[in-house]
Design a protein around this motif. Sequence first.
Motif, mmCIF file in Angstrom:
data_model
loop_
_atom_site.group_PDB
_atom_site.id
_atom_site.type_symbol
_atom_site.label_atom_id
_atom_site.label_comp_id
_atom_site.label_asym_id
_atom_site.label_seq_id
_atom_site.Cartn_x
_atom_site.Cartn_y
_atom_site.Cartn_z
ATOM 1 N N ALA A 84 -22.404 -36.421 25.239
ATOM 2 C CA ALA A 84 -21.495 -36.630 26.377
ATOM 3 C C ALA A 84 -20.820 -37.998 26.320
ATOM 4 O O ALA A 84 -19.645 -38.126 26.697
ATOM 5 C CB ALA A 84 -22.259 -36.475 27.690
ATOM 6 N N LEU A 85 -21.546 -39.032 25.874
ATOM 7 C CA LEU A 85 -20.975 -40.379 25.866
ATOM 8 C C LEU A 85 -19.840 -40.517 24.854
ATOM 9 O O LEU A 85 -18.730 -40.937 25.235
ATOM 10 C CB LEU A 85 -22.058 -41.420 25.616
ATOM 11 N N PRO A 86 -20.040 -40.178 23.576
ATOM 12 C CA PRO A 86 -18.889 -40.258 22.669
ATOM 13 C C PRO A 86 -17.755 -39.324 23.076
ATOM 14 O O PRO A 86 -16.580 -39.654 22.858
ATOM 15 C CB PRO A 86 -19.474 -39.887 21.299
ATOM 16 N N ALA A 87 -18.081 -38.189 23.685
ATOM 17 C CA ALA A 87 -17.027 -37.282 24.144
ATOM 18 C C ALA A 87 -16.198 -37.929 25.248
ATOM 19 O O ALA A 87 -14.965 -37.766 25.305
ATOM 20 C CB ALA A 87 -17.639 -35.976 24.647
ATOM 21 N N LEU A 88 -16.853 -38.682 26.138
ATOM 22 C CA LEU A 88 -16.136 -39.389 27.197
ATOM 23 C C LEU A 88 -15.170 -40.407 26.598
ATOM 24 O O LEU A 88 -13.993 -40.459 26.967
ATOM 25 C CB LEU A 88 -17.127 -40.076 28.127
ATOM 26 N N TYR A 89 -15.678 -41.230 25.685
ATOM 27 C CA TYR A 89 -14.822 -42.252 25.083
ATOM 28 C C TYR A 89 -13.677 -41.632 24.291
ATOM 29 O O TYR A 89 -12.548 -42.148 24.296
ATOM 30 C CB TYR A 89 -15.653 -43.163 24.186
ATOM 31 N N GLU A 90 -13.943 -40.535 23.612
ATOM 32 C CA GLU A 90 -12.895 -39.873 22.846
ATOM 33 C C GLU A 90 -11.814 -39.321 23.774
ATOM 34 O O GLU A 90 -10.609 -39.416 23.474
ATOM 35 C CB GLU A 90 -13.496 -38.735 22.013
ATOM 36 N N THR A 91 -12.222 -38.773 24.901
ATOM 37 C CA THR A 91 -11.261 -38.235 25.866
ATOM 38 C C THR A 91 -10.375 -39.334 26.442
ATOM 39 O O THR A 91 -9.152 -39.179 26.555
ATOM 40 C CB THR A 91 -12.010 -37.519 27.009
ATOM 41 N N VAL A 92 -10.992 -40.469 26.797
ATOM 42 C CA VAL A 92 -10.219 -41.602 27.317
ATOM 43 C C VAL A 92 -9.273 -42.137 26.249
ATOM 44 O O VAL A 92 -8.078 -42.350 26.495
ATOM 45 C CB VAL A 92 -11.161 -42.715 27.810
ATOM 46 N N ALA A 93 -9.793 -42.347 25.039
ATOM 47 C CA ALA A 93 -8.998 -42.960 23.979
ATOM 48 C C ALA A 93 -7.814 -42.102 23.561
ATOM 49 O O ALA A 93 -6.770 -42.628 23.172
ATOM 50 C CB ALA A 93 -9.879 -43.252 22.763
ATOM 51 N N ALA A 94 -7.970 -40.786 23.629
ATOM 52 C CA ALA A 94 -6.885 -39.895 23.218
ATOM 53 C C ALA A 94 -5.610 -40.155 24.019
ATOM 54 O O ALA A 94 -4.502 -39.957 23.516
ATOM 55 C CB ALA A 94 -7.317 -38.436 23.385
ATOM 56 N N GLU A 95 -5.755 -40.617 25.258
ATOM 57 C CA GLU A 95 -4.590 -40.979 26.070
ATOM 58 C C GLU A 95 -4.350 -42.485 26.081
ATOM 59 O O GLU A 95 -3.203 -42.936 26.031
ATOM 60 C CB GLU A 95 -4.776 -40.490 27.506
ATOM 61 N N LEU A 96 -5.435 -43.261 26.152
ATOM 62 C CA LEU A 96 -5.290 -44.699 26.377
ATOM 63 C C LEU A 96 -4.657 -45.417 25.189
ATOM 64 O O LEU A 96 -3.816 -46.308 25.387
ATOM 65 C CB LEU A 96 -6.658 -45.306 26.696
ATOM 66 N N ILE A 97 -5.011 -45.065 23.971
ATOM 67 C CA ILE A 97 -4.438 -45.777 22.811
ATOM 68 C C ILE A 97 -2.933 -45.567 22.734
ATOM 69 O O ILE A 97 -2.174 -46.551 22.625
ATOM 70 C CB ILE A 97 -5.143 -45.358 21.505
#
Length: 252
Positions: free
Chosen positions: A106-119
């Motif tokens: 769940a933790l890497p999935a959260l960061y991946e979801t945020v980064a997909a838009e944030l970067i």
Amino acid sequence: MRITAGTVADGIREQLFTVGDIPGVLWTPAAGSGPRPLVLIGHGGGQHKKGWEVVSRAFPYVTACGFAVAAIDAPGTGDRPEHPEIRRLVALIDERKAAGEPFGPALPALYETVAAELIPNWQTTLDALQKLDSVGDSQPVGYYGLSAAGESGIRLVAAEPRITAAVLGLMACDWLLDTAARITIPVEYLLQWDDEGNPRDSVMKLFDALGSAEKTLHANPGGHFRIPPFEIDSSIRFFARHLGGAGVPSSS
């Protein structure tokens, strides 16, 4: 870019802006004009662009070095709409934390979801900022981000060649080791020795993976939120060396 509000206080001009649907804030010296180095500041998980950890860094960068400083809201935070998938993953992580269970994927999935838009959001914002007379596209760019903003910061710095120096840290994430290896710019890296959520061995493993020829590890006792105030002064000197500017704090 659309400027939505502006104020001047204590020698600092603050401008709220939007770039498409990305809300952000830009701080610059109230006096003077023309292009200047820019520092991008990421905020922690669940925080926002004008949170204390952002403002406490941004204001000294403006007043001590004459930099422009910008921050944006990450997806699902601040002035952005609620993000259902981020909300679901955060709730799952909170449940596992309360039960004393590992976070699992769940933790890497959260960061991946945020980064997909944030970067891409950061890159779009940088494009817009560099068109402003108060920033310009001829000056160096730095990035400051710890904890969740350190995780996304590693991704951003590895992907964005306009960033030439970065302060990162407070993050243990084995899934970013290969990404960290692609970073070659100077890095100042923070570690809290007693950080319960980010074991020191894992944080140092990520530091070791950085491909930078110039990288410095700053380790201090205390938990995740107990970064000593003097580390702000240290980051001022770091950015002054690599981006230009006075960079001499009035206190230590």
